[in-house]
Enzyme design. Structure first.
Site, short mmCIF file in Angstrom:
data_model
loop_
_atom_site.label_atom_id
_atom_site.label_comp_id
_atom_site.label_asym_id
_atom_site.label_seq_id
_atom_site.Cartn_x
_atom_site.Cartn_y
_atom_site.Cartn_z
N GLY A 105 36.69 -18.05 -46.93
CA GLY A 105 35.78 -18.56 -46.03
C GLY A 105 34.87 -19.00 -46.32
O GLY A 105 34.07 -19.52 -47.49
N CYS A 106 34.23 -20.01 -45.60
CA CYS A 106 33.20 -20.75 -45.91
C CYS A 106 31.81 -20.01 -46.50
O CYS A 106 31.04 -20.36 -46.78
CB CYS A 106 31.99 -21.78 -44.64
SG CYS A 106 32.18 -21.43 -42.62
#
Length: 848
Positions: free
Chosen positions: A665-666
């Site tokens: 995920g970012c």
């Protein structure tokens, strides 16, 4: 530079106050047998050992320098300082795991103690794990217990276990006492480190299979300033002691700690070649493993040892290596290029290209940029090179480059020789040089006279001639008239030609079974197919999907075959210019059939969380290993069967081999980068205050991506138990608190990370830890100032900075910024695809 991590209250100064190193000591140490170093140390600090038995990393600089001078007598100053910097660049527990055989404890105890003491005096903390096989055999024989082995494993009944426990305790204390006689603090740890289950209770009885390692026990010893001395006894969760092979225990410990060096001390001092009887200097597993395993003399224990070492190094960073040496040669193995035992490393394959057209052009340009003469325009140099007769030598990642040109009847000329620091430390430079020597019996080259590493070239030449600030070197030219012509040609030019970046001297012998013209050696080990890899994108409507399309559109080796979106079905994909493609709405049955027919090389799942499982199942039912899947959702980030694709903190080799990759995920990517270098120093859970642009909320309308609602606003959401909190904690192996927010800007993430520490640091020391951790990483930038979102919005890198340290020294605030759609998603996915499909990791990614 942080040399050590120990922290005891005493000072080294009292212990060494009686040291008076006169010239006679230093001049005689070059011939002083290693076994006498122990006597030398003991004699010179005996007056003070009762006053101060423990040492600290705060020892005086002068005393430490004096100890280092002893090492100068076994290697050059440059070698010693280079390896000291290398070993001290990581946390103390990541320096070395040393496995000591029982015979070494019996026959070379004093030598071992003195060698470990020297390492400790220069601020290093090796983790020592010992066996006691010969001692056990003697006691078992005296007790009338006949040793019983099945498949090479000692069957351990209750009586044998009782004897083993006593022997391990005795030998453990023996080594600890020998170290403390020399003033080196050591902590006996006979048990409590290894968790195990029964290997096979019926068959082997009290023999264990290690299932876990309590590394905090080891770290506590180092943090107190004492060398940890371990045995290979393990315990079940319920407390039952089990016997474990010491080599296996050392390997499991290394898998957890990931040290730079794993060292096996033996009486032979290395691996011996079965036909020549000579010690093998170095084995590069990536290149030589298969050939070694085919040799008739590689059998029984030797075969098992090489195979186990390969399996171990395959799970460790490429910077790790295994050395097999003797106790007396330990310091020489660690601090000199020539070494003393057998060095085993993964290494890299070496390649010769007969034309610049055969090389990876982008990687070639990157390494050429390190040469000051052509850094501004490497493309022009490559173009001119193509007009000459030439050959190029390199390792697989292009960390060493040699360019040889030849004109008419002149001897071959080494036009460029460029090497990174990492390749020097791993001796790749010498391997390339030996390969060149095999192909070119004669060679000339030119180096600036102020080149700090000119000595390296002198050692590899037969002669030299200096004029106007440049030195001409040659080897293999014996005819006086030919030497005269070479010098005359050199003197007639003002430039003469320069070498590339200088590098450190190294002298490990190049060893390979490959034939000089073996085609497998000469071709690149990246993808050899001339057809682009076919990519199918499922979920192309979202922001990440659009960014991936743009990256694939400019990628030289990838092509989109399908883009699937239910909402956009039938519309033309205008952003993609390589081909005429329209959106489709692929059903699971279609995907299964496409997979069976081999229509797709890589499936990208750019779907919301909890949606992609049916599509993955369809690919699996079509044919599991036929193609690659990269999932951008969180669905498989906690699944062992999937590889977590964070190259900078994970195992790139594992990603290369993977067919199922979960893209991080970012928020999780930036947070892990901001915390990872400080994991060994955490006192409490870090807290991440994250702020994302509203593109992170996706395209489905909501208050979190409504610019009007967000104007002059900041929204906190998922205040606890956010999926990224779990992801960060899971992959860092420590609890992390995470609080996300969304702001009025469109693209980018700002992370303010509060990190409590278990010891005091300065801001500069924290920054140095981050620089060391991410050295060489092209998509991570460590800066001093607080990074801004706008500085890397729409950029492919992460910025980390700030490093604000509390007045106590025990709390630091780190700031990281990352583009949530690029390095936080699409760029990272492309990194993973490149690795898994066999391309250069950064192919198609603009590097700034």
């Amino acid at each position: 530079m942080l040399i050590s991590r120990g922290s005891s209250s005493s000072s080294l100064s009292k212990t060494f106050s009686s040291f008076r190193y006169k010239s006679k000591y230093l001049s005689s140490l070059s011939t002083l047998p290693t076994r006498n170093w122990q006597t030398f140390l003991q004699k010179n600090h005996s007056n003070n050992i009762q006053q101060n038995r423990y040492y600290s990393r705060d020892s005086s600089k002068n005393e430490k320098e004096t100890i280092i001078k002893l090492l100068y007598n076994i290697g050059s100053r440059k070698e010693v300082e280079q390896y000291l910097r290398h070993f001290s660049s990581v946390e103390s527990q990541k320096f070395a795991v040393i496995k000591v055989g029982g015979a070494v404890l019996s026959d070379e105890l004093d030598t071992l103690a003195s060698s470990l003491t020297f390492l400790n005096r220069v601020g290093l903390y090796p983790i020592v794990l010992h066996g006691a096989g010969p001692q056990m055999n003697g006691l078992l024989e005296s007790a009338g217990v006949e040793p019983n082995y099945i498949d090479g494993i000692r069957v351990t009944d209750a009586k044998t276990l009782e004897i083993a426990r006593g022997v391990f305790m005795q030998e453990n204390l023996k080594l600890v006492e020998a170290l403390e006689r020399l003033g080196t603090p050591a902590r006996p740890i006979p048990s409590g480190v290894f968790i195990a289950d029964y290997l096979d209770k019926e068959k082997y009885q009290y023999v264990g299979r290690i299932t876990g390692v309590h590394k905090k026990v080891v770290e506590a010893s180092i943090n107190s300033g004492a060398l940890p001395i371990l045995t290979s006894l393990a315990e079940t969760p319920s407390g039952q002691i089990l016997n474990v092979n010491a080599d296996v225990a050392a390997g499991e410990l290394a898998r957890v700690l990931e040290p730079l060096k794993i060292i096996y001390l033996s009486e032979k001092g290395g691996l011996l070649h079965g036909e020549t009887g000579k010690k093998i200097d170095v084995i590069n597993l990536d290149e030589e493993y298969e050939n070694y395993m085919k040799q008739p003399w590689v059998k029984y224990g030797t075969r098992l040892k090489i195979r186990e070492i390969k399996e171990l190094l395959d799970h460790l960073p490429r910077t790790s290596s295994v050395a097999i040496t003797s106790a007396g040669q330990l310091h020489k193995e660690l601090f000199t290029d020539y070494g003393a035992g057998t060095l085993i490393r993964r290494g890299y394959r070496l390649f010769k290209y007969n034309s610049v057209n055969e090389t990876d052009n982008s990687k070639l340009q990157q390494i050429l940029q390190q040469n000051s003469e052509i850094s501004s325009d490497p493309a022009s140099y490559i173009k001119q090179l193509g007009k000459k007769s030439h050959a190029i030598y390199s390792d697989e990642p292009y960390e060493v480059l040699a360019v040889i040109t030849q004109e008419n009847s002149k001897p071959p000329f080494l036009d460029k020789f460029i090497a990174t620091k990492n390749s020097t430390l791993n001796n790749v430079t010498d391997n390339i040089w030996t390969m060149i020597q095999k192909d070119y019996p004669k060679l000339t080259w030119v180096v600036d006279t102020n080149d700090k590493n000119k000595e390296w070239f002198f050692k590899r030449s037969d002669g030299s001639y200096t004029r106007n600030g440049k030195t001409l070197f040659w080897y293999g030219i014996d005819d006086v008239a030919e030497v005269g012509n070479v010098i005359s040609n050199f003197s007639s030019t003002t430039a003469g030609g320069k070498s590339g970046n200088a590098f450190t001297n190294s002298s490990r012998t190049y060893s390979t079974f490959a034939r000089k013209n073996d085609s497998n050696l000469l071709r690149r080990q990246y993808s050899t197919s001339t057809s682009p890899a076919k990519i199918a994108l499922i979920g192309a409507r979202g922001y990440t999907g659009r960014n991936l399309i743009a990256l694939i559109n400019s990628h030289p080796h990838l092509s989109l075959s399908h883009v699937s979106s239910r909402e956009l079905e039938g519309q033309k994909l205008t952003e993609y210019t390589k081909d005429n493609i329209s959106y489709v709405n692929l059903k699971t049955e279609q995907i299964k059939e496409m997979q069976k027919n081999g229509e797709v090389d890589c499936w990208i799942m750019a779907l919301p969380n909890g949606v992609c499982a049916p599509f993955v199942q369809a690919v699996n039912e079509g044919q599991v290993d036929k193609s690659l899947i990269v999932d951008l959702s969180a669905d498989y980030r906690f699944t062992d069967e999937w590889t977590y694709g964070l190259p900078e903190l994970g195992d790139r080799n594992a990603i290369r081999k993977a067919t199922r990759i979960s893209n991080p995920g970012c928020y999780a990517t930036g947070s892990q980068f901001a915390i990872s270098p400080l994991i060994p120093y955490l006192s409490e859970s870090p807290t991440v205050f994250g702020v994302s642009g509203y593109s992170g909320a996706g395209t489905k309308p909501s208050p979190k991506n409504d610019p009007a609602f967000l104007k002059d606003n900041l929204i906190a959401y998922s205040l606890t138990d956010h999926i990224h909190e779990r992801e960060i904690s899971h992959h860092l192996g420590t609890k992390v608190n995470f609080i996300p927010h969304v702001a009025p800007f469109f693209q980018g993430i700002h992370l303010t990370v509060n990190i409590p520490l278990n010891k005091s640091f300065k801001s500069s020391e924290i920054k140095e830890l981050f620089e060391q951790k991410y050295s060489g990483e092209k998509l991570i930038k460590v800066v001093g100032d607080i990074p801004l979102v706008k500085e890397n919005s729409e950029k492919h890198f992460v910025k980390i900075g700030g490093f604000g340290v509390h007045s106590s020294g025990k709390r630091v605030v780190v700031v990281a910024t990352i583009d949530n759609l690029l390095k936080g998603a699409a760029t990272q996915a492309l990194q993973n695809m490149n690795l898994a499909l066999g391309y250069d990791e950064y192919e198609g990614i603009p590097i700034e």
